[in-house]
Design an enzyme around this catalytic site. Structure first.
Site, PDB file in Angstrom:
ATOM      1  N   LYS A 282       0.838  -1.195   0.000  1.00 26.47           N
ATOM      2  CA  LYS A 282       0.000   0.000   0.000  1.00 26.47           C
ATOM      3  C   LYS A 282       0.878   1.253   0.000  1.00 26.47           C
ATOM      4  CE  LYS A 282      -3.807  -2.074   2.640  1.00 26.47           C
ATOM      5  NZ  LYS A 282      -4.872  -1.931   1.626  1.00 26.47           N
ATOM      6  N   ARG A 356     -10.547 -11.378  -0.277  1.00 25.35           N
ATOM      7  CA  ARG A 356     -11.377 -12.324  -1.024  1.00 25.35           C
ATOM      8  C   ARG A 356     -10.750 -13.719  -1.058  1.00 25.35           C
ATOM      9  NH1 ARG A 356     -11.171  -8.527  -6.170  1.00 25.35           N
ATOM     10  NH2 ARG A 356     -11.095  -7.081  -4.404  1.00 25.35           N
TER      11      ARG A 356
END
Length: 508
Positions: A282, A356
């Site tokens: 990130k 996910r």
């Protein structure tokens, strides 16, 4: 935890630090809400005028303090805004009462006891006021030395005791409403504690240990799969996400069973105890709040324990998919292919789309038990925040009626949610030349793409819904209503209500 009791005592004679009353925004100025009649009488019926003189309008969240009238045993009257005055005979909305009680409880931090003389037309109102007060009184001070904040100022302890005036202590419905408020609020606040705990203290192993303690305390069954069991079982998604961390991943199965249950509800929570993005690191400015990436697992954990405490006549299984997503020499790389628990292969195009992957393994594990419905909860995509903002979570499902039912349940308990589609044309973007599916698709509609990915791991014929709580899970702004700064416990109340509706057969 703040104590909550019902009382038929009159406000003037009750010993407390403050009397809380409601004031609404009327067409001609502030209006004193029902429940405060004895207080208004002590001001010779001119309390509304006094409040207006002090600048009060009755707007939602507004707080006005004034000295209590002569003869009161409490020294302070705190008037809290309820928003617009309802139409004649309509009564006050439960969420307005919940928010007002939360504001008042937070404003009274440091006080020992407060009497809430807010409108209580029925037991549901008592539950709303009680829940709002308990949630509003929340404070996370674990890491503050001797109750002091970072600047050395003495911290205020949460309001210790809330008394609901106008309640009926011997009435079965009122007692049940208060007991429910206490159970739900305490477990939601437990979820907030977990979310606010720094990641150096809350890793997957520590989270699993907390779940084990709770299971023992509340008579729940628990199974914890460690890294060896995950490898043996073929949980490639969870292992792949956790591969770069020194803290090994865990899959926790927490089960509440009722002997009278006719339905089985499975809840699956994303539990990334810290998300650096992995190799797809990130950028600066996006890491500081990533301890909250386990908010879905915290919500599921809290909901299962609340269901047990309430004795709901439904079987509820919670799956906590716990991992820490870190970059290292052993971390999963973009371009790697993982074989999931279902047997499908996934090409990892972005290691920051990790939620996910852990959910996919847990969803398939939940599917193997053939529950009547599965609901997963996750801080899954920034795209959902862009779509719905910071206070609303998205709801996707493979069944329109189930999606609508969850939306209605969320609205009923005061959580902002919005139904979202699963457009079939977006599925093609996840086609991979190497694997069965890629973990990324089209950028636009990324929140919906994530939902479509998860749908691939739901067993045939099983009703499923996905709650993307990325926006409301962590409040980076100032507190409002009963919502504090930091972890919010988003989706806990919706899941509990969903379990109640499933138990009663009223779902859909």
């Amino acid at each position: 935890m703040t104590a909550l009791t019902l009382s038929t005592a009159a406000a003037p004679g009750l010993r407390a630090d403050a009397i809380v009353i409601g004031v609404a925004k009327g067409t001609k100025g502030p209006v004193v809400a029902p429940g405060a009649e004895s207080v208004d009488k002590a001001y010779d019926g001119r309390l509304a005028g006094v409040l207006e003189t002090l600048g009060a309008s009755g707007a939602e969240g507004e707080v006005t303090k004034l000295p209590a009238p002569s003869g009161f045993k409490a020294p302070l009257v705190l008037a809290v805004g309820l928003g617009a005055e309802p139409e004649k005979d309509a009564g006050y909305d439960g969420e307005a009462l919940r928010r007002a009680a939360g504001v008042a409880a937070r404003a009274l931090a440091g006080a020992k006891k407060a009497a809430f003389a807010l409108p209580l037309a029925d037991a549901a109102d008592a539950g709303a006021v009680g829940e709002g007060a308990l949630l509003g009184a929340y404070s996370f001070d674990t890491y503050k030395e001797n109750g002091k904040d970072a600047k050395g100022r003495g911290g205020k302890t949460p309001l210790a005791d809330v008394v609901l005036l106008g309640g009926k202590p011997r009435d079965r419905a009122f007692k049940a409403a208060v007991e429910r408020a206490v159970a739900v609020a305490e477990e939601l606040n437990r979820a907030r504690d977990l979310i606010n705990t720094p990641p150096n203290d809350l890793n997957p192993v520590a989270f699993a240990a907390i779940a084990q303690d709770a299971a023992k305390a509340h008579g729940l069954k628990i199974q914890v799969l460690d890294e060896k069991a995950l490898a043996k079982g073929g949980y490639g998604g969870i292992l792949g996400v956790g591969a770069g961390s020194a803290s090994a991943p865990r899959l926790v199965k927490l089960s509440y069973s009722s002997p009278k249950a006719k339905k089985h509800l499975a809840l699956v929570g994303k539990g990334i105890t810290y998300d650096s993005g992995g190799i797809s690191l990130k950028p600066a400015g996006h890491n500081e709040t990533m301890k909250c990436d386990m908010s879905g697992a915290a919500a599921v954990f809290a909901a299962v324990v609340a269901a047990a405490r309430l004795g709901l006549e439904v079987n509820v299984t919670g799956w906590l998919a716990l991992a820490e997503n870190m970059p290292s020499g052993s971390a999963t790389r973009p371009g790697d292919v993982l074989r999931m628990f279902s047997g499908k292969t996934v090409e990892v195009l972005n290691t920051d789309a990790e939620g996910r992957l852990v959910l996919a393994d847990a969803l398939w594990a939940a599917s193997l038990e053939k529950p009547d419905a599965i609901v997963d909860v996750a801080t899954l995509t920034g795209a959902m925040v862009l779509a719905l903002g910071s206070r609303t979570f998205g709801v996707m499902a493979n069944d329109d009626a189930f999606r609508s039912a969850i939306h209605e349940a969320a609205e009923e308990v005061g959580e902002e949610a919005w139904p979202m589609p699963l457009p079939e044309h977006l599925r093609k973007g996840m086609d991979s030349p190497t694997a069965d599916i890629a973990n990324m698709g089209e950028r636009m509609g990324g929140g919906l793409v994530a939902g479509l990915f998860l749908r691939e791991f739901i067993g045939e014929g099983i009703t499923w819904a996905h709650l993307d709580i990325a926006g409301p899970a962590f409040n980076e702004g100032g507190p409002f209503g009963y919502t504090p700064k930091g972890g919010t416990g988003s989706a806990v109340r919706t899941l509990v209500r969903l379990a109640e509706l499933t138990a009663s057969g009223d779902l859909g």
